[in-house]
Design an enzyme around this catalytic site. Sequence first.
Site, short mmCIF file in Angstrom:
data_model
loop_
_atom_site.label_atom_id
_atom_site.label_comp_id
_atom_site.label_asym_id
_atom_site.label_seq_id
_atom_site.Cartn_x
_atom_site.Cartn_y
_atom_site.Cartn_z
N SER A 133 0.79 -1.22 0.00
CA SER A 133 0.00 0.00 0.00
C SER A 133 0.83 1.29 0.00
CB SER A 133 -0.96 -0.02 1.19
OG SER A 133 -1.93 0.93 0.95
N ASP A 179 -6.87 0.30 2.98
CA ASP A 179 -5.50 0.84 3.01
C ASP A 179 -5.48 2.27 3.56
OD1 ASP A 179 -5.13 -1.56 1.78
OD2 ASP A 179 -4.61 -0.73 -0.17
C1 GLA Z 1 -5.76 -3.56 -2.42
C2 GLA Z 1 -6.88 -2.55 -2.21
C3 GLA Z 1 -7.62 -2.80 -0.90
C4 GLA Z 1 -8.04 -4.26 -0.77
C5 GLA Z 1 -6.89 -5.19 -1.09
C6 GLA Z 1 -7.31 -6.64 -1.15
O1 GLA Z 1 -4.77 -3.37 -1.45
O2 GLA Z 1 -6.36 -1.24 -2.21
O3 GLA Z 1 -8.72 -1.94 -0.81
O4 GLA Z 1 -9.16 -4.54 -1.58
O5 GLA Z 1 -6.28 -4.88 -2.34
O6 GLA Z 1 -7.74 -7.05 0.10
#
Ligand code: GLA
Length: 392
Positions: A133, A179
């Site tokens: 993230s 995230d």
């Molecule tokens: C990415 C997205 C999140 C979530 C994950 C999977 O990180 O940004 O919102 O959906 O994938 O859990």
Amino acid sequence: MFEKRGTVLSKFEELANEFKDLHGAAPRIFSAPGRVNLIGEHTDYNEGFVMPAAINFSTAVAVAGREDRTIVIQSDQFADRAELDLDKPPSQGTHHWSDYPFGVAIKLEEAGCRLRGANLLIKSNVPIGAGLSSSAAIEVSTALALLDNSGLTTDRLELAKNCQKAENEFVGARSGIMDQFIACFGAEGHALMLDCRSLESTPLPIPDGVKLVVCNTMVKHQLAGGEYNKRRAECEAGVRVLSPHLPKTASLRDVTLADLESYRAELPEVVYRRCRHIVTENDRVLRAADALRSSDLQTFGKLMAESHQSLRDDYEVSCRELDLMVGFANEVEGTIGARMTGGGFGGCTINLVAADRVDAFREHVSARYTKAVGRNPEVYVCTAATAAARVQ
Ligand code: GLA
């Protein structure tokens, strides 16, 4: 810490000095963490449950005001700088790294925050494209910097939602709230159990003697972006079939496994499997939270293993490298649980490892992965860190 001209400078002091050299002004600095998700994958955009922790990898943004309404941005991770005229905002991103911070500026303005122009300089050690993230870290740190620079404050939840909007509407990734939420609300030493419908969260302490070990496969398959939105559309297709039968169903959050089995015949096979992942994963997160509360690490690890299998077989967002990495982790005595983390198609695994076995874990997994894949993985021993904040 970085060595510079004979003195030891913190990474924030170093960023401040670089900013002064570039812009001739002393900046304020805001930082936001990356995250790892312990369990609850792809459930957030189905109004379900997730269990992320903020980690000790972060993105710092140095900011100082400008007289005009332009935002000028540079980053230590990219060579080119970018500019945004707040009075002529584009409606869509251009697939450039600056889409994330500029999307945030545009969504804050749309939400009624009148922003001043700003010079921004970014320094980050969140690996990009690794599923930790980095995008939410840049969004949230930029949002705090731009608001402060404009003499504004906002509620943290609103801030998280505006950052998510930037990603959904400006960048074009239909991601959930996990995230941005954890970047805004992470708590040191804790994971958060987050209900993505009510947006209520409960801190759960990471037990003593357990380390969060993140293994980076060092691959990111090209499918990632398009397939993510496709999964979300498949979940929505499932809800459209199920909701006439189950009137209280607004999202897969409301569906039980028994419901799903009752109407299985009406669902295309792929949609059925996507739904089954979400329904069983929500249940796993609830059970994992109970296990963590009662220090039942064995159950927690078992649920992580089941989560990985479900993501691999039903949701089909894993890949060979992630599966291998999880397999190698499970060969090590002292591994409590191992699974892919984040959106998938490459990126990282999260492993709960007994603290005194971390060195053996790193050695074994690195050697096995390098031999099988021909790439050296990166292994990060993480701590659960605190939320985004002003740091200087
Ligand atoms: C990415 C997205 C999140 C979530 C994950 C999977 O990180 O940004 O919102 O959906 O994938 O859990």
